[in-house]
Design an enzyme around this catalytic site. Structure first.
Site, PDB file in Angstrom:
ATOM      1  CG  ASN A   1       3.710  -3.136   7.399  1.00 55.58           C
ATOM      2  OD1 ASN A   1       3.270  -2.108   6.893  1.00 55.58           O
ATOM      3  ND2 ASN A   1       3.074  -3.788   8.355  1.00 55.58           N
TER       4      ASN A   1
ATOM      5  CE  LYS B   1     -10.601  -5.818   8.218  1.00 56.23           C
ATOM      6  NZ  LYS B   1     -12.002  -5.418   8.052  1.00 56.23           N
TER       7      LYS B   1
ATOM      8  CD  GLU C   1     -19.896   1.217   9.851  1.00 59.09           C
ATOM      9  OE1 GLU C   1     -19.188   2.198  10.087  1.00 59.09           O
ATOM     10  OE2 GLU C   1     -19.442   0.158   9.364  1.00 59.09           O
TER      11      GLU C   1
ATOM     12  CG  HIS D   1     -29.412  23.607  11.574  1.00 55.67           C
ATOM     13  ND1 HIS D   1     -29.878  24.806  12.064  1.00 55.67           N
ATOM     14  CD2 HIS D   1     -30.032  22.640  12.302  1.00 55.67           C
ATOM     15  CE1 HIS D   1     -30.723  24.579  13.061  1.00 55.67           C
ATOM     16  NE2 HIS D   1     -30.839  23.269  13.215  1.00 55.67           N
TER      17      HIS D   1
ATOM     18  CD1 TRP E   1      -3.186   0.946   0.673  1.00 54.63           C
ATOM     19  CD2 TRP E   1      -1.861   2.355   1.809  1.00 54.63           C
ATOM     20  NE1 TRP E   1      -3.872   2.122   0.859  1.00 54.63           N
ATOM     21  CE2 TRP E   1      -3.095   3.001   1.554  1.00 54.63           C
ATOM     22  CE3 TRP E   1      -0.878   3.057   2.504  1.00 54.63           C
ATOM     23  CZ2 TRP E   1      -3.361   4.299   1.974  1.00 54.63           C
ATOM     24  CZ3 TRP E   1      -1.151   4.360   2.916  1.00 54.63           C
ATOM     25  CH2 TRP E   1      -2.379   4.961   2.654  1.00 54.63           C
TER      26      TRP E   1
HETATM   27  O1  M6R Z   1      -8.652  -1.940  12.937  1.00 57.11           O
HETATM   28  P1  M6R Z   1      -9.380  -0.696  13.358  1.00 57.11           P
HETATM   29  O2  M6R Z   1     -10.731  -0.994  13.900  1.00 57.11           O
HETATM   30  O3  M6R Z   1      -8.588   0.163  14.277  1.00 57.11           O
HETATM   31  O4  M6R Z   1      -9.581   0.109  12.008  1.00 57.11           O
HETATM   32  C1  M6R Z   1     -10.174   1.365  12.015  1.00 57.11           C
HETATM   33  C2  M6R Z   1     -10.531   1.802  10.609  1.00 57.11           C
HETATM   34  O5  M6R Z   1      -9.388   1.854   9.811  1.00 57.11           O
HETATM   35  C3  M6R Z   1     -11.556   0.876   9.956  1.00 57.11           C
HETATM   36  O6  M6R Z   1     -12.708   0.763  10.724  1.00 57.11           O
HETATM   37  C4  M6R Z   1     -11.922   1.396   8.555  1.00 57.11           C
HETATM   38  O7  M6R Z   1     -12.620   2.593   8.661  1.00 57.11           O
HETATM   39  C5  M6R Z   1     -12.718   0.361   7.786  1.00 57.11           C
HETATM   40  N1  M6R Z   1     -12.303   0.368   6.416  1.00 57.11           N
HETATM   41  C6  M6R Z   1     -14.168   0.618   7.802  1.00 57.11           C
HETATM   42  O8  M6R Z   1     -14.890  -0.275   7.030  1.00 57.11           O
END
Ligand code: M6R
Length: 607
Positions: free
Chosen positions: A100, A602, A480, A503, A74
């Site tokens: 990484n 992720k 969400e 608003h 990435w």
């Molecule tokens: O592993 P984490 O819960 O700390 O990750 C937080 C965010 O990066 C994660 O929730 C991200 O927003 C996802 N892509 C949402 O679907």
């Protein structure tokens, strides 16, 4: 971000590396590569794009060897390209490595190494590490790595090989995760446990400033100065089956369908029904310390942040303890005022998110007590917090969080009930717990609406903007739902509390901007209906998520998705599901890469 893997053993490493990279691909997928010992040298192959492209290229070349490294990237420094893809190597192919993380002082190091005659091939920060290790290499790879890492500033998990020491992989960690797996005549290292599951359940997680030296028959550990250390071997409970698609088209869909089970498993053993009690002992925090809490701060990113927003309603309503919810990327720069009565709660699926981890380290320095709500055992956030409330969601592969969100909501609900009982706040506890135990069945029933939601999604294939509205406990769910749509279908979506529309955002409404309105029969039902009418009055198309039996809403909106009746506080567990399915179905119909959306990864392990 980025996934690293290394294998040393009796088998040809290529299929193992490729299989492992596929399991790590959710960490980054703009380019990939492998390097293996072969014919007395190290052969390297890299591609711009996904692992499948790398796999095809390898098939053409019929690469074979004994030990090797793999990487899925990435991009941070340097565009996604073959030149910038890992593994990187030093001049003359002496040292090859995968990385990484981010090397913050790479400019300085690069200038120095260039002046010393090293030649660079890429724009990456990672390549400097290869040249630095080469500079110190005098026949012993771990010694050279140990000297090099002491000069690096930033974050790294690296796996390094040397042409002169076939079969040896040296791993070093400061920040991003690295876990080694103990096999039989073979050993393996990766960024997380998923690639290890098919080979072993015996693993050791590296701590910061630790080095692991892998050969086929042993794994040794030292600190950064080379001093030997002992590591505890952990036995994994996750199985390889958990990371298969099992007949589902995408991981995300499979994970949405796993939610009833995940909610059950996260509540399992934590509720004492006869006394309407939640057991918090297993968090590792003492009940007396939890009893003293006067304030909570919840710190998280992305979907986990949305879980925190709902957690605030739960804790404030049930335990009557004030809660602040803050983005971790902001909180880490806050002027935190230390006191002995605040519990800082860090919500993270991966337990590796850089901003959340940095915030945790900051509050620890200030002496605040901390609790992690986390899905990955032994992750950095889980290990470094004073207590952990594990969500038992199993591995989540889809980049868009779904089942782990339901598990986080479960954990936060149980935490709130647990804190309420410590504060002697009995109100509604039994009713609520009984209603909560029905939630997994109700979610199961909702999943049966997938075909209907898919058909509905077909009507919005070319829609460019969406609005999501919710009030009170359903506002975090609106956020969400909008995030899910954005990240996997690339449709612009905004979420607002219904009352905020007038608003400003109402100016956006026209017949081209549909609205998803979460409108259960709760204390803000009438208010939400008024907000819906305001949208309809401006030619907006409205899809309402309403309580089963609410016939009157049909006349007010364009489409209704009915949800079973539950305690109003628990409605978010249900309203969430059609929104996940809607985002999934629409993205799949648009041909989007649902499990690996563009530009995302992720685990966000860089700031
Ligand atoms: O592993 P984490 O819960 O700390 O990750 C937080 C965010 O990066 C994660 O929730 C991200 O927003 C996802 N892509 C949402 O679907």
């Amino acid at each position: 971000m980025c996934g690293i893997i290394g294998y040393s053993g009796r088998q040809n490493p290529i299929p193992i590396l490729i299989d492992g990279l596929k399991k790590l691909e959710y960490r980054g997928y703009d380019s990939a590569g492998v390097a293996i010992f072969s014919g007395g040298d190290i052969k390297r192959l890299r591609v711009k794009g996904k692992i499948s492209l790398l796999e095809e290229k390898i098939k053409q070349l019929q690469l074979d060897g004994s030990c090797g490294l793999g990487h899925t990237r990435w991009a941070t420094h340097g565009v996604p390209s073959e030149e910038n893809a890992h593994p990187h190597r030093s001049c003359g192919n002496q040292i090859v490595l995968v990385h990484n993380g981010i090397i913050e002082n790479y400019h300085l190091l690069k200038e120095r190494l260039l002046a010393e005659g090293h030649q660079f091939e890429s724009e990456t920060d990672s390549e400097v590490i290869a040249h630095l290790v080469e500079k110190y290499y005098a026949g012993c790879l771990e010694e050279a790595v140990s000297r090099a890492v002491q000069e690096l500033e930033g974050a790294f998990a690296i796996a390094v090989i040397s042409r002169d020491e076939p079969g040896k992989i040296v791993v070093a960690k400061l920040g991003p995760p690295a876990v080694v797996g103990f096999g039989d005549g073979e050993n393996i290292v990766a960024s997380d446990v998923n690639p290890l599951l098919s080979y072993t359940n015996k693993v050791a997680f590296l701590e910061d400033r630790e080095i692991a030296i892998l050969t086929p028959n042993e794994i040794r550990f030292t600190d950064f100065t080379g001093k030997p250390i002992e590591k505890r071997i952990e036995i994994l409970t996750w199985s390889p089956l958990m990371i298969e698609k099992r007949g589902f088209k995408h991981f995300m869909l499979k994970e949405i369908f796993e939610q009833p089970q995940v909610i059950r498993e996260t509540m399992e053993g934590r509720i004492k029904l006869d006394k309407a009690q939640v057991l918090l002992d297993e968090t590792g925090l003492s009940l007396s310390s939890l009893k003293r809490i006067k304030r909570l701060v919840m710190v998280a990113c992305g979907t986990s942040f949305h879980a925190g927003l709902l957690g605030k309603y739960y804790v404030e309503t049930l335990a009557r303890i004030p809660v602040e919810v803050v983005y971790a990327s902001e909180y880490r720069y806050h002027e935190v005022i230390p006191d002995g009565e605040t519990l800082a709660v860090f919500i993270s699926q991966s337990g590796e998110t850089a901003d959340t981890l940095a915030s945790l380290r900051q509050v620890k320095k200030l002496g605040l007590s901390s609790l992690a709500i986390c899905n990955v055992a032994q992750s950095s956030i889980a290990r470094e917090s004073d207590g952990v409330f594990y969500t038992h969601a199993g591995p989540e592969i889809g980049v868009a969080a779904t089942k782990t969100f339901s598990a986080q909501l479960t954990a936060l609900f149980l935490l709130a009930v647990g804190l309420a009982q410590l504060q002697n706040n009995q109100e509604e506890r039994l009713n609520l717990i009984q209603a909560f135990r029905k939630i997994p069945w109700q979610v199961e029933a909702l999943l049966g609406q997938k075909e209907m939601i898919d058909a509905l999604s077909a009507r919005f294939l070319h829609t460019e903007h969406f609005l999501y509205l919710g009030r009170w406990v359903n506002y975090p769910i609106a956020l969400e739902g909008a995030l899910k749509l954005k990240e996997i279908s690339y449709i612009h979506a905004e979420a607002y509390p219904g009352g905020e529309m007038k608003h400003g955002p109402i100016a956006l409404i026209d017949e081209k901007m549909p609205t998803m309105a979460i409108c259960p029969q709760d204390k803000v039902y009438e208010k939400m209906l008024s907000n819906i009418m305001e949208v309809k009055a401006r030619q907006g198309v409205v899809i309402a998520l309403a309580t089963q039996g609410d016939e009157s809403i049909k006349k007010k909106v364009d489409q209704v998705i009915y949800l079973p009746s539950t305690h109003p506080l628990l409605f978010p567990f249900l309203s969430l599901v059609p929104l996940q399915l809607f985002a999934y179905c629409l993205a799949a119909r648009r041909g989007a890469d649902v499990d690996q959306p563009r530009n995302l990864a992720k685990s966000v392990t860089v700031e």
